[in-house]
Design a protein around this motif. Structure first.
Motif, PDB file in Angstrom:
ATOM      1  N   ILE A  73      44.397 -21.915  34.850  1.00 31.97           N
ATOM      2  CA  ILE A  73      43.852 -21.594  36.174  1.00 31.97           C
ATOM      3  C   ILE A  73      42.658 -20.648  36.104  1.00 31.97           C
ATOM      4  CG2 ILE A  73      45.613 -19.773  36.560  1.00 31.97           C
ATOM      5  CD1 ILE A  73      45.471 -20.678  39.607  1.00 31.97           C
ATOM      6  N   ASN A  74      41.570 -21.081  36.761  1.00 34.49           N
ATOM      7  CA  ASN A  74      40.432 -20.200  37.011  1.00 34.49           C
ATOM      8  C   ASN A  74      40.351 -20.065  38.540  1.00 34.49           C
ATOM      9  OD1 ASN A  74      38.078 -18.843  37.394  1.00 34.49           O
ATOM     10  ND2 ASN A  74      36.815 -20.173  36.100  1.00 34.49           N
ATOM     11  N   PRO A  75      40.952 -19.024  39.091  1.00 33.71           N
ATOM     12  CA  PRO A  75      40.967 -18.890  40.557  1.00 33.71           C
ATOM     13  C   PRO A  75      39.621 -18.433  41.125  1.00 33.71           C
ATOM     14  CG  PRO A  75      42.703 -17.569  39.501  1.00 33.71           C
ATOM     15  CD  PRO A  75      41.722 -17.956  38.439  1.00 33.71           C
ATOM     16  N   THR A  79      40.715 -14.694  42.127  1.00 31.23           N
ATOM     17  CA  THR A  79      41.329 -13.895  41.061  1.00 31.23           C
ATOM     18  C   THR A  79      41.517 -12.459  41.536  1.00 31.23           C
ATOM     19  OG1 THR A  79      40.018 -15.144  39.444  1.00 31.23           O
ATOM     20  CG2 THR A  79      40.996 -13.064  38.679  1.00 31.23           C
ATOM     21  N   HIS A  80      40.449 -11.966  42.201  1.00 38.88           N
ATOM     22  CA  HIS A  80      40.345 -10.536  42.498  1.00 38.88           C
ATOM     23  C   HIS A  80      40.946 -10.152  43.852  1.00 38.88           C
ATOM     24  CE1 HIS A  80      37.676 -11.225  39.178  1.00 38.88           C
ATOM     25  NE2 HIS A  80      36.810 -11.883  39.930  1.00 38.88           N
ATOM     26  N   THR A  81      41.459 -11.152  44.583  1.00 36.65           N
ATOM     27  CA  THR A  81      41.938 -10.863  45.949  1.00 36.65           C
ATOM     28  C   THR A  81      43.291 -11.473  46.309  1.00 36.65           C
ATOM     29  OG1 THR A  81      40.885 -12.849  46.856  1.00 36.65           O
ATOM     30  CG2 THR A  81      39.560 -10.829  46.849  1.00 36.65           C
ATOM     31  N   HIS A 100      38.286 -17.503  32.639  1.00 35.15           N
ATOM     32  CA  HIS A 100      37.015 -17.233  33.318  1.00 35.15           C
ATOM     33  C   HIS A 100      35.880 -17.654  32.402  1.00 35.15           C
ATOM     34  CE1 HIS A 100      39.113 -15.154  36.434  1.00 35.15           C
ATOM     35  NE2 HIS A 100      39.817 -14.549  35.492  1.00 35.15           N
ATOM     36  N   ILE A 101      34.898 -18.322  32.989  1.00 39.71           N
ATOM     37  CA  ILE A 101      33.748 -18.790  32.213  1.00 39.71           C
ATOM     38  C   ILE A 101      32.938 -17.586  31.725  1.00 39.71           C
ATOM     39  CG2 ILE A 101      31.570 -20.077  32.382  1.00 39.71           C
ATOM     40  CD1 ILE A 101      33.098 -21.825  34.552  1.00 39.71           C
ATOM     41  N   SER A 102      32.724 -16.646  32.624  1.00 38.66           N
ATOM     42  CA  SER A 102      31.926 -15.464  32.287  1.00 38.66           C
ATOM     43  C   SER A 102      32.825 -14.364  31.725  1.00 38.66           C
ATOM     44  CB  SER A 102      31.195 -14.957  33.540  1.00 38.66           C
ATOM     45  OG  SER A 102      32.143 -14.467  34.481  1.00 38.66           O
ATOM     46  N   ASP A 103      32.177 -13.350  31.152  1.00 38.46           N
ATOM     47  CA  ASP A 103      32.919 -12.206  30.621  1.00 38.46           C
ATOM     48  C   ASP A 103      33.143 -11.214  31.772  1.00 38.46           C
ATOM     49  OD1 ASP A 103      34.020 -10.198  29.170  1.00 38.46           O
ATOM     50  OD2 ASP A 103      32.158  -9.609  28.165  1.00 38.46           O
ATOM     51  N   PHE A 110      34.459  -4.732  41.061  1.00 42.14           N
ATOM     52  CA  PHE A 110      35.419  -5.496  41.873  1.00 42.14           C
ATOM     53  C   PHE A 110      35.988  -6.697  41.119  1.00 42.14           C
ATOM     54  CE2 PHE A 110      32.713  -9.089  42.856  1.00 42.14           C
ATOM     55  CZ  PHE A 110      31.418  -8.585  42.910  1.00 42.14           C
ATOM     56  N   ARG A 111      35.381  -7.043  39.977  1.00 43.40           N
ATOM     57  CA  ARG A 111      35.918  -8.162  39.180  1.00 43.40           C
ATOM     58  C   ARG A 111      36.938  -7.679  38.146  1.00 43.40           C
ATOM     59  NH1 ARG A 111      32.453 -12.437  40.723  1.00 43.40           N
ATOM     60  NH2 ARG A 111      30.399 -11.605  41.206  1.00 43.40           N
ATOM     61  N   GLN A 112      37.205  -6.382  38.114  1.00 43.30           N
ATOM     62  CA  GLN A 112      38.112  -5.850  37.092  1.00 43.30           C
ATOM     63  C   GLN A 112      39.579  -6.011  37.481  1.00 43.30           C
ATOM     64  OE1 GLN A 112      36.548  -5.317  34.324  1.00 43.30           O
ATOM     65  NE2 GLN A 112      34.685  -5.683  35.501  1.00 43.30           N
TER      66      GLN A 112
END
Ligand code: DQA
Length: 144
Positions: A73-75, A79-81, A100-103, A110-112
């Protein structure tokens, strides 16, 4: 073995959205990569994308009734909410890997936060599209 790959919002815009972050390859390219990888590994694959949180929850519930063995799953932004997606994964209790495609770790604060990360047994980030194949291999190993 049956694996479900779930992609969240804006991933249908791969190839168009922020190519410096997500690359130039399209969502169709991603699907083709996954179909090929599944064929080579002799596993059944179902690939799903939605921009709607409730549809992602419903697809996770669908997995319960359709005897899915593992979920990649790549939400995306959810992911963050999304506590709802976390709760759906907990409800069906199917082993899952977060991708996740990106790092994401080296991006904005907010992506942490990752809600699904509280359920998934493994997280793969920053490997581009190959991260999905890596996730599939991790799941296959776990399910063997
Ligand atoms: C993403 C990272 C998320 O933070 C972002 O909202 C996405 C894509 C990734 O694959 O790198 O939409 O999940």
């Amino acid at each position: 073995m049956k694996i479900l790959v779930i992609n969240g919002p804006n991933l249908n815009f791969l190839g168009i959205r922020e190519p410096d972050i997500y690359g130039k390859n399209t969502y169709r390219d991603l699907c083709a990569l996954l179909e090929n990888a599944a064929k080579e590994r002799n596993v059944d694959i179902e690939i799903f994308q939605s921009n709607h949180e409730g549809e992602l929850v419903e697809k996770i519930q669908w997995a319960y009734f359709h005897k899915v063995d593992g979920i990649v799953i790549n939400p995306a932004a959810y992911t963050h909410t999304s506590v709802a997606i976390l709760d759906a994964l907990k409800a069906v209790n199917i082993p899952a890997v977060e991708v996740h495609i990106s790092d994401v770790d080296s991006r904005e604060d907010f992506r942490q936060i990752s809600y699904v990360g509280k359920y998934c047994f493994k997280r793969i980030a920053g490997e581009g599209f190959d991260g999905y194949v890596h996730a599939m291999d991790v799941l296959i190993d776990k399910l063997k």
